[in-house]
Scaffold this active site. Structure first.
Site, short mmCIF file in Angstrom:
data_model
loop_
_atom_site.label_atom_id
_atom_site.label_comp_id
_atom_site.label_asym_id
_atom_site.label_seq_id
_atom_site.Cartn_x
_atom_site.Cartn_y
_atom_site.Cartn_z
N GLU A 40 -2.27 24.72 28.50
CA GLU A 40 -2.65 23.46 27.84
C GLU A 40 -3.52 22.62 28.76
O GLU A 40 -3.24 22.51 29.96
CB GLU A 40 -1.38 22.70 27.48
CG GLU A 40 -1.43 22.01 26.16
CD GLU A 40 -1.52 22.99 25.00
OE1 GLU A 40 -2.65 23.23 24.54
OE2 GLU A 40 -0.48 23.50 24.56
N ALA A 129 -0.90 16.60 13.29
CA ALA A 129 0.30 17.23 13.86
C ALA A 129 -0.04 18.01 15.12
O ALA A 129 0.82 18.71 15.67
CB ALA A 129 0.95 18.14 12.83
N ASP A 183 -9.37 25.60 20.14
CA ASP A 183 -8.91 25.59 18.75
C ASP A 183 -9.83 26.40 17.84
O ASP A 183 -9.39 27.15 16.98
CB ASP A 183 -8.82 24.15 18.24
CG ASP A 183 -8.05 23.25 19.19
OD1 ASP A 183 -7.25 23.77 19.98
OD2 ASP A 183 -8.28 22.02 19.16
C1 GLA Z 1 -6.70 19.86 21.95
C2 GLA Z 1 -8.15 20.27 22.15
C3 GLA Z 1 -8.25 21.62 22.85
C4 GLA Z 1 -7.39 21.66 24.10
C5 GLA Z 1 -5.99 21.12 23.83
C6 GLA Z 1 -5.15 21.00 25.07
O1 GLA Z 1 -6.09 20.73 21.06
O2 GLA Z 1 -8.80 20.35 20.90
O3 GLA Z 1 -9.59 21.88 23.14
O4 GLA Z 1 -7.99 20.97 25.15
O5 GLA Z 1 -6.02 19.85 23.20
O6 GLA Z 1 -4.89 22.26 25.58
#
Ligand code: GLA
Length: 394
Positions: A40, A129, A183
């Protein structure tokens, strides 16, 4: 959370399209939300992450137009959002339409021939969420645009990676959220029954088998329903701190810091805040490698320990957790989860826990009871399996 099936949503989004635009769509495409298993706040540091695609998806019913206008309707929002392709900017069309329009803007900037579209979207990904409803929206539209304009980008991993990159630009440059790219890669590149090991420095991807049911376990997602937004500044502040620290250390990204060099690197930083941020990023990248090894060895206990360590690091060093996420993860652990952690950007959103299949109800119930005791909004828990990436549905 919506528990409508894919075919129900395909039908209702097609009907909604006919109602809005007076004729049938040319097709329906969908793309999944995601949870990140571990890794993360590493993506914008050139690091590793390990997302899976969710069964929850965003659907887009789409038809080409013979002019260069984009018209958009959402089952979750009122009214029609409309813009000419040449006018797309951070100001226009604004709102949720920016995520759709931004994709067409980025594809055109990439030199791809994309014309006007009518689009109706509907989604089973819960909003706000931390499950990437915005990436699911971008990727469903990107999939539709690729097919309808014969770009062929869904047919290969390279093509999908290119689409993912355009979706990231849509989010960064038009929707105004400075997110890192995990994502969109998850939504376009994950496979069923697998987690996607994504190397954000090289762009390399690898499918890591991920089927908890096979060993009598489940991945339980809990949407804490605590406020969460990625364009409210805190995300950008974390990202800036990492970039500043990388500059001080003379490296392009924090990925360049090997775990063995961490203590010496921390000594060279100016502030305690930067030291904690860097310690999170470097140890988290290492935890991804360890988690992949443990998954391949079938050692779920170890994966659980790594989830817990990741959560502690995000809470204490990166400071992106919140009370609801801490209560949910602690309660899950106390009721038999092998490990639990917040997933996604943080400051609210969802957490995930690896739970013996026969204790899913107990854990979900215990988290709900703990939330009630603390006076929090009731959470929503559901088990998920690693699901399919963006594709055409009809
Ligand atoms: C969000 C961002 C991702 C990533 C996460 C943390 O989901 O969209 O690009 O940085 O936070 O891991």
């Amino acid at each position: 959370m919506s528990d409508r099936t894919a075919s129900e949503v395909v039908e209702s989004v097609s009907t909604a399209f006919e109602r809005a635009f007076g004729s049938a769509p040319e097709g329906v495409w969908s793309a999944p939300g995601r949870v990140n298993l571990i890794g993360e706040h590493t993506d914008y540091n050139g690091g590793l992450c390990l997302p899976i695609a969710l069964p929850q998806r965003t659907f887009a019913a789409v038809a080409r137009r013979d002019d260069d206008r984009l018209r958009m309707v959402s089952a979750q929002q009122n009214g029609v959002s409309e813009v000419a392709l040449d006018d797309i900017s951070p100001e226009q069309p604004g709102g949720w339409g920016a995520y759709v329009a931004g994709v067409l803007w980025a594809l055109r900037r990439d030199g791809l021939e994309v014309g006007g579209l009518d689009v109706v979207v509907d989604s089973t990904v819960p909003f706000g969420a931390g499950l990437s409803s915005s990436a699911a929206l971008e990727c469903a539209v990107a999939a539709a645009a690729s097919d309808l304009h014969d770009l062929g980008l869904l047919d290969s991993a390279e093509g999908r990676a290119r689409l993912a990159a355009r979706c990231v630009e849509a989010e960064n440059d038009i929707a105004g959220a400075p997110t890192g790219g995990m994502d969109q890669s998850a939504s376009l590149l994950c496979d069923e029954a697998a987690a996607l090991l994504l190397d954000c420095r090289s762009g390399a991807t690898e499918q890591v088998p991920f089927d908890l049911a096979a060993t009598g376990h489940a991945l339980l997602v809990t949407d804490t329903r605590a406020e969460h937004a990625l364009n409210d500044g805190q995300y950008a502040v974390r990202r800036d701190a990492c970039e500043r620290a990388a500059a001080t250390l003379g490296v392009e990204t924090l990925r360049e810091i090997a775990p063995a060099d961490l203590p010496a690197s921390l000594d060279r930083l100016d502030s305690d805040e930067e030291r904690r941020r860097v310690r999170h990023v470097v140890t988290e990248i290492e935890r991804v490698t360890l988690a992949v090894d443990a998954l391949r060895a079938g050692d779920l206990e170890e994966v659980g320990r790594l989830f817990d360590a990741s959560h502690a690091s995000l809470r204490d060093d990166y400071e992106v957790s919140c009370d609801e996420l801490d209560v949910a993860t602690a309660t899950a652990r106390a009721h038999g989860a092998l490990g639990a952690r917040m997933t996604g950007g943080g400051f609210g959103g969802s957490c995930i826990a690896i739970v013996p299949a026969d204790r899913v109800k107990e854990v979900a119930g215990a988290v709900a009871a703990a939330f009630e005791e603390h006076g929090y909004t009731p959470p929503v828990s559901f088990a998920v399996v690693a699901s399919a990436p963006a594709h055409r549905d009809a």
